[in-house]
Scaffold this motif. Sequence first.
Motif, short mmCIF file in Angstrom:
data_model
loop_
_atom_site.label_atom_id
_atom_site.label_comp_id
_atom_site.label_asym_id
_atom_site.label_seq_id
_atom_site.Cartn_x
_atom_site.Cartn_y
_atom_site.Cartn_z
N GLU A 202 -8.72 32.72 77.84
CA GLU A 202 -9.32 33.25 79.07
C GLU A 202 -8.30 33.80 80.06
O GLU A 202 -8.66 34.63 80.91
CB GLU A 202 -10.15 32.16 79.76
N ASP A 205 -6.12 38.19 79.37
CA ASP A 205 -6.45 39.59 79.65
C ASP A 205 -5.81 40.08 80.95
O ASP A 205 -5.27 41.19 80.99
CB ASP A 205 -7.97 39.77 79.70
N ARG A 209 -3.12 43.22 81.42
CA ARG A 209 -3.31 44.35 82.33
C ARG A 209 -2.18 44.46 83.34
O ARG A 209 -1.70 45.57 83.64
CB ARG A 209 -4.67 44.23 83.02
N PHE A 257 -12.39 37.98 72.08
CA PHE A 257 -11.29 37.96 73.05
C PHE A 257 -10.25 39.01 72.67
O PHE A 257 -9.76 39.76 73.52
CB PHE A 257 -10.63 36.58 73.08
N ARG A 259 -10.47 41.75 71.00
CA ARG A 259 -10.91 43.12 71.26
C ARG A 259 -10.72 43.49 72.73
O ARG A 259 -10.35 44.62 73.06
CB ARG A 259 -12.37 43.30 70.83
N GLN A 260 -10.94 42.53 73.61
CA GLN A 260 -10.72 42.79 75.03
C GLN A 260 -9.23 42.98 75.34
O GLN A 260 -8.84 43.86 76.11
CB GLN A 260 -11.29 41.66 75.88
N TRP A 261 -8.39 42.16 74.71
CA TRP A 261 -6.94 42.31 74.92
C TRP A 261 -6.48 43.68 74.45
O TRP A 261 -5.67 44.33 75.11
CB TRP A 261 -6.17 41.22 74.18
N ALA A 263 -8.32 46.40 74.25
CA ALA A 263 -8.84 47.39 75.18
C ALA A 263 -8.00 47.46 76.45
O ALA A 263 -7.90 48.52 77.08
CB ALA A 263 -10.30 47.06 75.53
N SER A 264 -7.38 46.34 76.81
CA SER A 264 -6.57 46.29 78.04
C SER A 264 -5.13 46.74 77.80
O SER A 264 -4.38 46.87 78.77
CB SER A 264 -6.58 44.87 78.61
#
Length: 305
Positions: A202, A205, A209, A257, A259-261, A263-264
């Motif tokens: 959690e 990310d 960024r 998770f 995939r979000q990392w 994307a960032s």
Amino acid sequence: MTLILDGGMGRELHRLGAPFRQPEWSALALIEAPEFVSHAHERFAEAGAQVLTTNSYAVVPFHIGDEYFAESGQELADLAGDCARQVADRHGLKVAGSLPPAMGSYQPELFDADAAREILSILIKGLGPYVDIWLAETLSCLEEARIAGDLLAEDQRPLWLSFTLDDEGPAQLRSGESIVAAATLARELDVDALLFNCSAPEVMDLAVRQAREALGGAAVQIGVYANGFDQYEPELPANEGLSDMREDLGPQRYLAFARQWVASGASIIGGCCGVGPEHISALSAGLDLVPDGSSREAGYERVQA
């Protein structure tokens, strides 16, 4: 495009039934039954990892004692490198040489630069013949990273720095130093990658960024390999037990998770403590991989958590 790392060696050795106890942690299998180390590497390779990390994390006095490290530290590092290299060569993979926190995980207040320099020099000498990448990992403070950078300044192989983060507060190192400061040091040392590991998924990310913004146009990759601890227990000192693992972090949730990392801004993804071959298989199948990292899900027998 994403490069896939392996997962947590210590917990995988424990799950395989390797010799395992505190304080030696993952070093005990290396000392008593290195075939388990090779087996764990093989499982991560079959799951789709493109980089195998040497089982040298616990080859430090903090885990195996000052006297045994002085006598056998370089020999154990050599064995850790050889175990990873043999499996990597069979599968056409890279080997990352793990350079751990010399004074113990999560304890920046214990850092001693002179002692760390001596310990890491021994590990570098033992691992040197086998590795493609140097991975200074689970760093709690900038000074740890600087020592690794200094020791490897003349080495032409890529250097990756990986910091562990405060699980409770804003995105920052466990020392309280900022992500911006870590990114600034990464640029100063001209490293190939800045990663974050051994912290809760959690918190990753925001760190990614912030790092991406701080790095600007620098040619530094960003990576993440989170752990699966239920929660960090400061009342349970290192070397005095095993933390519980989360029950809500199966392969598909970990992939979400990841995939979000990506994307960032992350392009290197793997797992730390408690993230096993089944998670790496999900990453390999579910992310757009760098060349020669095609999905191997079809040929991998999933492991029951």
